[in-house]
Design a protein around this motif. Structure first.
Motif, PDB file in Angstrom:
ATOM      1  N   ARG A 128       4.671   4.184   0.268  1.00  0.00           N
ATOM      2  CA  ARG A 128       4.871   2.785   0.650  1.00  0.00           C
ATOM      3  C   ARG A 128       4.079   2.470   1.916  1.00  0.00           C
ATOM      4  O   ARG A 128       3.560   1.362   2.080  1.00  0.00           O
ATOM      5  N   ASP A 129       3.990   3.462   2.823  1.00  0.00           N
ATOM      6  CA  ASP A 129       3.223   3.263   4.057  1.00  0.00           C
ATOM      7  C   ASP A 129       1.749   3.005   3.759  1.00  0.00           C
ATOM      8  O   ASP A 129       1.051   2.398   4.578  1.00  0.00           O
ATOM      9  N   ILE A 130       1.270   3.471   2.630  1.00  0.00           N
ATOM     10  CA  ILE A 130      -0.137   3.324   2.273  1.00  0.00           C
ATOM     11  C   ILE A 130      -0.371   2.053   1.473  1.00  0.00           C
ATOM     12  O   ILE A 130      -1.216   1.226   1.811  1.00  0.00           O
ATOM     13  N   LEU A 131       0.370   1.902   0.402  1.00  0.00           N
ATOM     14  CA  LEU A 131       0.076   0.830  -0.550  1.00  0.00           C
ATOM     15  C   LEU A 131       0.327  -0.558   0.028  1.00  0.00           C
ATOM     16  O   LEU A 131      -0.286  -1.532  -0.428  1.00  0.00           O
ATOM     17  N   GLU A 132       1.187  -0.664   1.026  1.00  0.00           N
ATOM     18  CA  GLU A 132       1.433  -1.981   1.609  1.00  0.00           C
ATOM     19  C   GLU A 132       0.197  -2.544   2.301  1.00  0.00           C
ATOM     20  O   GLU A 132      -0.082  -3.726   2.219  1.00  0.00           O
ATOM     21  N   ARG A 133      -0.548  -1.675   2.980  1.00  0.00           N
ATOM     22  CA  ARG A 133      -1.769  -2.138   3.634  1.00  0.00           C
ATOM     23  C   ARG A 133      -2.969  -2.106   2.690  1.00  0.00           C
ATOM     24  O   ARG A 133      -3.885  -2.926   2.792  1.00  0.00           O
ATOM     25  N   ALA A 134      -2.976  -1.148   1.748  1.00  0.00           N
ATOM     26  CA  ALA A 134      -4.091  -1.026   0.811  1.00  0.00           C
ATOM     27  C   ALA A 134      -4.049  -2.090  -0.277  1.00  0.00           C
ATOM     28  O   ALA A 134      -5.001  -2.239  -1.037  1.00  0.00           O
TER      29      ALA A 134
END
Length: 414
Positions: A128-134
């Motif tokens: 979730r930490d990745i896909l929210e910004r990606a």
């Protein structure tokens, strides 16, 4: 002076921020008139998912504009996320005690997305930490910044539009002549294509992919008109305008290829069928071309990394989106066992929206090139510098016409 921008924000956070620098003072800028219509265009298109039914993107100008005019300071733009109301626990900035379900943790990375590589790079255990910004939701902030660039370029008579030329296996025919208003023509189509027959087959292809739980990519084309010859440079690798445009367009989520002019087709032809012959044309737009014109535009408006005065034409290939309703196999980050990838809310096809984002990135890159060449702390100063350059190009074009009418022996030539 350079036109630069940065964005911040997550897909389901409070909102998206765009910080734009380098805009001269004195540019009329009103969010409702100049930015919001571009944000609405980005939200449209056949095949978009449920998120677009939730959001009503509008920009709030919080810095850099006073009484409807830029003041030369950085411009801060905010696009609020309406869906934040449903994500306040999962996306809270402060520490929270809650279950994995409440925090919407992600342990099943999607093939083709940044999920897994981001987890490895940033040493996270929750994708979730990745896909929210990606997430491609970030492009709303880009479109807001691009709208400012478009507004600046409009002062110089430069316009930028786009249209879809392929969706999946369906290819659209290009018109023999561009419409006077490219975006007005393409926006009238739910898939932003100029070929009504192809549009019907594209809709059928989207419906079939949706029924199969699949996604589609394609190709869009961005066209910029009204640019003078001389933007960009060949003297250093990072000043070549075609390279800068390609990098900007490839930076958009899910893009996998960029062509300028003929692009890859040029590699299949002989040089005589690729390069654009030149003629002297003192009756044409000499203030933009210096009295020359190309008989074709296979180069896509750029030679040696410099604009020619012809339309700049870029095509961009977008891969199918990574989130599938019938997921591909992945690995559970906790157990390392094989499992289906997560299903996040997504689109079946987002090509129509991608073209609008492409316009924004082209506008930002061209605005940067304009300010690089002409400078100016105010719009009036910028326009004065541009006018002087155009006058010089026009004068040189007229001088060539006068010289060509003389007897070469009388003028000492030959």
């Amino acid at each position: 002076m350079r036109f630069t921008f940065r964005t911040a924000g997550e897909s389901h956070g409070k909102g998206l921020v765009s910080l734009v620098e380098g805009v001269p003072a004195g540019l009329e800028l009103v969010a409702e008139r100049d930015i919001d219509p571009e944000l609405r265009r980005r939200q449209g298109g056949y095949g978009r998912g449920g998120r677009m039914a939730i959001e009503e993107d509008r920009a709030e100008i919080v810095a850099g504009v006073r009484l409807g005019e830029t003041i030369g300071a950085p411009i801060a733009l905010l696009v609020w996320n309406k869906d934040w109301e449903n994500w306040q626990t999962a996306m809270a900035a402060e520490p929270r005690e809650a279950s994995d379900r409440e925090l919407r943790r992600v342990h099943l990375p999607r093939p083709g997305h940044a999920d897994l590589v981001g987890v490895l790079k940033y040493r996270r255990d929750d994708a979730r930490d990745i896909l929210e910004r990606a997430s491609a939701r970030e492009t709303a902030a880009r479109v807001a910044a691009g709208a400012v660039a478009k507004r600046l370029l409009a002062e110089l008579g430069v316009s930028i539009g786009s249209h879809v030329v392929r969706l999946g296996a369906v290819e659209a025919r290009r018109p023999e002549e561009w419409p006077d208003d490219l975006n007005a023509a393409s926006d009238a189509s739910p898939l932003r294509t100029l070929d009504p027959e192809a549009e019907e087959r594209m809709i059928d292809a989207v419906d079939a992919a949706q029924e199969d739980g699949d996604t589609l990519g394609g190709v869009f084309e961005v066209v910029a008109t009204g640019l003078p010859a001389g933007l960009g440079s060949y003297v250093s690798w990072d000043r070549k305008l075609d390279g800068r445009l390609a990098g900007a367009l490839m930076s958009i989520h899910a893009m996998k290829g960029v062509e300028i002019g003929l692009g890859f087709e040029a590699a299949r032809r002989r040089g005589s069928r690729v390069h654009d012959e030149i003629e002297h044309d003192p009756e044409g737009p000499v203030e933009r071309t210096g009295g020359y014109r190309r008989l074709r535009n296979n180069a896509g408006g750029l030679e040696g990394g410099i604009t020619t005065g012809e339309p700049v034409v870029c095509r961009v290939a977008m891969k199918p989106l990574s989130t599938l309703m019938k997921p591909l196999k992945s690995v559970d980050l906790r157990t390392k066992e094989r499992a289906d990838a997560i299903r996040e809310r997504s689109d079946v096809a987002a090509l129509a929206a991608a073209g609008v984002v492409g316009e924004a990135m082209v506008a930002i890159t061209l605005a940067d090139a304009v300010l690089e060449k002409f400078g100016g702390d105010s719009v009036a100063e910028l326009l004065r510098n541009v006018e002087g350059y155009r006058d010089d190009l026009a004068r040189r074009g007229l001088e060539l016409r006068e010289a060509s009418s003389e007897d070469p022996y009388e003028s000492g030539v030959g």
